[in-house]
Design a protein around this motif. Structure first.
Motif, PDB file in Angstrom:
ATOM      1  N   ALA A  79      -6.095   9.520 -50.983  1.00  0.00           N
ATOM      2  CA  ALA A  79      -6.207   8.909 -52.307  1.00  0.00           C
ATOM      3  C   ALA A  79      -6.653   7.452 -52.214  1.00  0.00           C
ATOM      4  CB  ALA A  79      -4.879   9.005 -53.033  1.00  0.00           C
ATOM      5  N   THR A  80      -7.458   7.050 -53.160  1.00  0.00           N
ATOM      6  CA  THR A  80      -7.922   5.672 -53.234  1.00  0.00           C
ATOM      7  C   THR A  80      -6.803   4.777 -53.743  1.00  0.00           C
ATOM      8  OG1 THR A  80     -10.139   6.466 -53.738  1.00  0.00           O
ATOM      9  CG2 THR A  80      -9.665   4.170 -54.288  1.00  0.00           C
ATOM     10  N   LYS A  81      -6.571   3.683 -53.002  1.00  0.00           N
ATOM     11  CA  LYS A  81      -5.539   2.737 -53.438  1.00  0.00           C
ATOM     12  C   LYS A  81      -6.203   1.441 -53.874  1.00  0.00           C
ATOM     13  CE  LYS A  81      -1.715   4.358 -50.670  1.00  0.00           C
ATOM     14  NZ  LYS A  81      -1.649   4.418 -49.207  1.00  0.00           N
ATOM     15  N   VAL A  82      -5.743   0.908 -54.973  1.00  0.00           N
ATOM     16  CA  VAL A  82      -6.256  -0.378 -55.463  1.00  0.00           C
ATOM     17  C   VAL A  82      -5.084  -1.327 -55.650  1.00  0.00           C
ATOM     18  CG1 VAL A  82      -7.438  -1.555 -57.356  1.00  0.00           C
ATOM     19  CG2 VAL A  82      -8.212   0.706 -56.645  1.00  0.00           C
ATOM     20  N   THR A  83      -5.130  -2.471 -54.986  1.00  0.00           N
ATOM     21  CA  THR A  83      -4.089  -3.486 -55.179  1.00  0.00           C
ATOM     22  C   THR A  83      -4.748  -4.844 -55.435  1.00  0.00           C
ATOM     23  OG1 THR A  83      -3.954  -3.858 -52.798  1.00  0.00           O
ATOM     24  CG2 THR A  83      -2.347  -2.342 -53.735  1.00  0.00           C
ATOM     25  N   LEU A  84      -3.947  -5.807 -55.913  1.00  0.00           N
ATOM     26  CA  LEU A  84      -4.461  -7.134 -56.241  1.00  0.00           C
ATOM     27  C   LEU A  84      -3.720  -8.158 -55.380  1.00  0.00           C
ATOM     28  CD1 LEU A  84      -4.302  -6.621 -60.112  1.00  0.00           C
ATOM     29  CD2 LEU A  84      -6.250  -6.194 -58.617  1.00  0.00           C
ATOM     30  N   PRO A  85      -4.228  -8.409 -54.146  1.00  0.00           N
ATOM     31  CA  PRO A  85      -3.482  -9.271 -53.215  1.00  0.00           C
ATOM     32  C   PRO A  85      -3.411 -10.736 -53.626  1.00  0.00           C
ATOM     33  CG  PRO A  85      -5.522  -8.508 -52.200  1.00  0.00           C
ATOM     34  CD  PRO A  85      -5.447  -7.860 -53.543  1.00  0.00           C
ATOM     35  N   SER A  86      -4.323 -11.209 -54.460  1.00  0.00           N
ATOM     36  CA  SER A  86      -4.224 -12.587 -54.975  1.00  0.00           C
ATOM     37  C   SER A  86      -4.906 -12.586 -56.335  1.00  0.00           C
ATOM     38  CB  SER A  86      -4.907 -13.568 -54.029  1.00  0.00           C
ATOM     39  OG  SER A  86      -6.304 -13.538 -54.239  1.00  0.00           O
ATOM     40  N   ASP A  87      -4.976 -13.743 -56.996  1.00  0.00           N
ATOM     41  CA  ASP A  87      -5.503 -13.708 -58.367  1.00  0.00           C
ATOM     42  C   ASP A  87      -7.016 -13.566 -58.465  1.00  0.00           C
ATOM     43  OD1 ASP A  87      -5.958 -16.219 -57.479  1.00  0.00           O
ATOM     44  OD2 ASP A  87      -5.041 -17.267 -59.182  1.00  0.00           O
ATOM     45  N   ASP A 121     -13.087 -13.361 -63.929  1.00  0.00           N
ATOM     46  CA  ASP A 121     -14.080 -12.387 -63.490  1.00  0.00           C
ATOM     47  C   ASP A 121     -13.412 -11.169 -62.863  1.00  0.00           C
ATOM     48  OD1 ASP A 121     -16.680 -13.428 -64.136  1.00  0.00           O
ATOM     49  OD2 ASP A 121     -16.291 -15.025 -62.704  1.00  0.00           O
ATOM     50  N   ARG A 122     -12.385 -11.430 -62.049  1.00  0.00           N
ATOM     51  CA  ARG A 122     -11.651 -10.330 -61.402  1.00  0.00           C
ATOM     52  C   ARG A 122     -11.050  -9.408 -62.469  1.00  0.00           C
ATOM     53  NH1 ARG A 122      -6.316  -9.992 -58.983  1.00  0.00           N
ATOM     54  NH2 ARG A 122      -5.699 -10.657 -61.072  1.00  0.00           N
ATOM     55  N   ASP A 123     -10.352 -10.022 -63.431  1.00  0.00           N
ATOM     56  CA  ASP A 123      -9.708  -9.231 -64.480  1.00  0.00           C
ATOM     57  C   ASP A 123     -10.746  -8.508 -65.346  1.00  0.00           C
ATOM     58  OD1 ASP A 123      -7.449 -10.224 -63.392  1.00  0.00           O
ATOM     59  OD2 ASP A 123      -6.937 -11.566 -65.052  1.00  0.00           O
ATOM     60  N   GLY A 124     -11.886  -9.185 -65.555  1.00  0.00           N
ATOM     61  CA  GLY A 124     -12.959  -8.579 -66.352  1.00  0.00           C
ATOM     62  C   GLY A 124     -13.526  -7.354 -65.670  1.00  0.00           C
ATOM     63  N   MET A 125     -13.681  -7.437 -64.348  1.00  0.00           N
ATOM     64  CA  MET A 125     -14.223  -6.317 -63.573  1.00  0.00           C
ATOM     65  C   MET A 125     -13.307  -5.098 -63.696  1.00  0.00           C
ATOM     66  SD  MET A 125     -16.411  -5.110 -61.351  1.00  0.00           S
ATOM     67  CE  MET A 125     -17.243  -6.267 -60.269  1.00  0.00           C
ATOM     68  N   ILE A 126     -12.014  -5.318 -63.574  1.00  0.00           N
ATOM     69  CA  ILE A 126     -11.069  -4.207 -63.682  1.00  0.00           C
ATOM     70  C   ILE A 126     -10.994  -3.699 -65.123  1.00  0.00           C
ATOM     71  CG2 ILE A 126      -8.608  -3.618 -63.531  1.00  0.00           C
ATOM     72  CD1 ILE A 126      -8.570  -5.482 -61.071  1.00  0.00           C
ATOM     73  N   GLY A 127     -10.953  -4.657 -66.046  1.00  0.00           N
ATOM     74  CA  GLY A 127     -10.857  -4.287 -67.457  1.00  0.00           C
ATOM     75  C   GLY A 127     -12.068  -3.538 -67.977  1.00  0.00           C
ATOM     76  N   MET A 160      -0.591  -7.958 -70.803  1.00  0.00           N
ATOM     77  CA  MET A 160      -1.172  -7.743 -69.470  1.00  0.00           C
ATOM     78  C   MET A 160      -1.439  -9.065 -68.756  1.00  0.00           C
ATOM     79  SD  MET A 160      -1.852  -5.083 -67.832  1.00  0.00           S
ATOM     80  CE  MET A 160      -1.446  -5.755 -66.271  1.00  0.00           C
ATOM     81  N   GLN A 161      -2.016 -10.045 -69.509  1.00  0.00           N
ATOM     82  CA  GLN A 161      -2.331 -11.342 -68.896  1.00  0.00           C
ATOM     83  C   GLN A 161      -1.073 -12.041 -68.374  1.00  0.00           C
ATOM     84  OE1 GLN A 161      -4.902 -12.733 -67.621  1.00  0.00           O
ATOM     85  NE2 GLN A 161      -6.014 -10.928 -68.269  1.00  0.00           N
ATOM     86  N   GLU A 162       0.025 -11.874 -69.111  1.00  0.00           N
ATOM     87  CA  GLU A 162       1.276 -12.510 -68.704  1.00  0.00           C
ATOM     88  C   GLU A 162       1.770 -11.922 -67.375  1.00  0.00           C
ATOM     89  OE1 GLU A 162       4.319 -12.187 -71.637  1.00  0.00           O
ATOM     90  OE2 GLU A 162       5.248 -14.081 -71.063  1.00  0.00           O
ATOM     91  N   ILE A 163       1.667 -10.604 -67.267  1.00  0.00           N
ATOM     92  CA  ILE A 163       2.090  -9.931 -66.031  1.00  0.00           C
ATOM     93  C   ILE A 163       1.218 -10.401 -64.869  1.00  0.00           C
ATOM     94  CG2 ILE A 163       2.332  -7.686 -64.882  1.00  0.00           C
ATOM     95  CD1 ILE A 163       2.683  -6.475 -67.717  1.00  0.00           C
ATOM     96  N   LEU A 164      -0.109 -10.442 -65.117  1.00  0.00           N
ATOM     97  CA  LEU A 164      -1.040 -10.842 -64.052  1.00  0.00           C
ATOM     98  C   LEU A 164      -0.822 -12.290 -63.628  1.00  0.00           C
ATOM     99  CD1 LEU A 164      -4.325  -9.131 -65.227  1.00  0.00           C
ATOM    100  CD2 LEU A 164      -3.018  -8.585 -63.189  1.00  0.00           C
ATOM    101  N   SER A 165      -0.600 -13.181 -64.597  1.00  0.00           N
ATOM    102  CA  SER A 165      -0.377 -14.587 -64.239  1.00  0.00           C
ATOM    103  C   SER A 165       0.916 -14.731 -63.452  1.00  0.00           C
ATOM    104  CB  SER A 165      -0.277 -15.477 -65.480  1.00  0.00           C
ATOM    105  OG  SER A 165      -1.289 -15.177 -66.373  1.00  0.00           O
ATOM    106  N   ALA A 166       1.936 -13.982 -63.867  1.00  0.00           N
ATOM    107  CA  ALA A 166       3.213 -14.058 -63.152  1.00  0.00           C
ATOM    108  C   ALA A 166       3.030 -13.611 -61.703  1.00  0.00           C
ATOM    109  CB  ALA A 166       4.257 -13.204 -63.849  1.00  0.00           C
ATOM    110  N   LEU A 167       2.205 -12.593 -61.490  1.00  0.00           N
ATOM    111  CA  LEU A 167       2.022 -12.039 -60.145  1.00  0.00           C
ATOM    112  C   LEU A 167       0.952 -12.773 -59.342  1.00  0.00           C
ATOM    113  CD1 LEU A 167       2.234  -8.226 -60.917  1.00  0.00           C
ATOM    114  CD2 LEU A 167       3.951  -9.626 -59.764  1.00  0.00           C
ATOM    115  N   ALA A 168       0.241 -13.703 -59.997  1.00  0.00           N
ATOM    116  CA  ALA A 168      -0.844 -14.399 -59.305  1.00  0.00           C
ATOM    117  C   ALA A 168      -0.300 -15.395 -58.277  1.00  0.00           C
ATOM    118  CB  ALA A 168      -1.735 -15.117 -60.311  1.00  0.00           C
ATOM    119  N   GLU A 169       0.933 -15.833 -58.457  1.00  0.00           N
ATOM    120  CA  GLU A 169       1.512 -16.846 -57.570  1.00  0.00           C
ATOM    121  C   GLU A 169       2.110 -16.152 -56.337  1.00  0.00           C
ATOM    122  OE1 GLU A 169       3.361 -20.032 -55.877  1.00  0.00           O
ATOM    123  OE2 GLU A 169       4.522 -18.278 -56.474  1.00  0.00           O
ATOM    124  N   PRO A 170       1.707 -16.572 -55.110  1.00  0.00           N
ATOM    125  CA  PRO A 170       2.133 -15.853 -53.891  1.00  0.00           C
ATOM    126  C   PRO A 170       3.650 -15.749 -53.721  1.00  0.00           C
ATOM    127  CG  PRO A 170       0.444 -17.490 -53.372  1.00  0.00           C
ATOM    128  CD  PRO A 170       0.795 -17.683 -54.808  1.00  0.00           C
TER     129      PRO A 170
END
Lengths: 169, 113
Positions: A8-16, A133-139, B1-11
């Motif tokens: 299965a393909t896994k997608v994660t977001l390791p940084s913002d 841009d990252r969020d836009g790509m996924i969205g 969604m943006q709130e969740i993403l911003s919260a998780l953006a910090e290492p």
């Protein structure tokens, strides 16, 4: 299928700004690498199943350009392009990715091929120029899905209205 | 969604979420494990809590933080269409690989014995 989950393909977001995609293939990496960099094979797998994919340019070497065109069933064309930055067979490909309607939003994709027990683990790390841009790509995947659903729903409404008129007569 | 993403953006906050995946923990324990100061951890936990990612429960003198599944499910739903796009690509690529493997084998068998 029993093997489905391990492939299965896994997608994660390791940084913002990053997206990490992993997928395993049941083939040695020499073959996976060769197949993935073969322009003749691109039309068979690169785009969504419902679209056709045409290779306009694909010069697999550092500095070489690539450009693919996806065509939807109604003939709408979407262009994608980029440049190869690093080609290390059969281990690594670094390339840029740009969706033509959004010029200047350049993503850098690093594909890494690791072999274990005759299988290949592909890891694609995509780095966006910004978090937006990252969020836009996924969205965009979701928007596309929703837009299709809305189109279908609109068609259905037209049919229903036509049926209602016929039965009223 | 943006709130969740911003919260998780910090290492550090992502590390806190990782820690809480295994089990609920107290602020002090999180601070120790991550080598951060307690006020710093409290600040991160507040952001995570505002995004709905964690919830707190008092236990004796301690405040125990646990992960909430709902926002993570939302995140997963948000990723699903994107994941499907890649999955579709890779399934088609699987077919290409199967065919190439078949050809390789034919070639080998043809040249052998």
């Amino acid at each position: 299928m029993a093997t489905a989950s391990s492939f299965a393909t896994k997608v994660t977001l390791p940084s913002d700004k990053e997206i990490l995609i992993t997928r395993e293939f049941d083939a040695p990496r020499d073959l996976v690498f060769k197949a993935m960099t073969d322009p003749d094979l691109i039309p068979r797998w690169w785009g969504p199943r419902a679209y056709t994919t045409e290779v306009d340019q694909m010069d697999v070497r550092p500095g070489g350009k690539w450009r693919f065109i996806n065509r939807t069933p109604d003939g709408t064309a979407h262009g994608f392009r980029g440049e190869y930055r690093e080609i290390v067979p059969p281990e690594r490909i670094v390339q840029t990715f740009e969706y033509e309607p959004m010029p200047g939003h350049v993503f850098v994709e690093t594909a890494t091929f690791t072999e274990r027990e005759g299988r290949t683990l592909l890891t694609v790390r995509s780095v966006a120029p910004s978090k937006e841009d990252r969020d836009g790509m996924i969205g965009s995947g979701m928007e596309k899905g929703l837009a299709e659903t809305h189109d279908r729903f609109a068609e259905l409404l037209v049919e229903l209205r036509a049926a209602a008129r016929t039965s009223a007569r | 969604m943006q709130e969740i993403l911003s919260a998780l953006a910090e290492p550090n906050r992502r590390q806190i979420v990782e820690l809480l995946r295994r089990k609920p923990r107290a602020v002090g324990e999180i601070a120790d494990r991550l080598g951060l100061r307690q006020p710093q951890v409290s600040k991160h936990l507040r952001v995570l809590s505002e995004a709905g990612l964690v919830q707190v429960r008092p236990l004796a003198q301690q405040r125990i933080y646990r992960l909430r599944a709902q926002p993570l499910k939302e995140l997963d739903d948000w990723l699903a269409p994107y994941r499907r796009t890649w999955e579709e690509r890779f399934e088609q690529f699987d077919d290409v690989l199967r065919e190439l493997k078949g050809k390789d084998k034919e070639k080998r068998d043809g040249h052998g014995k």
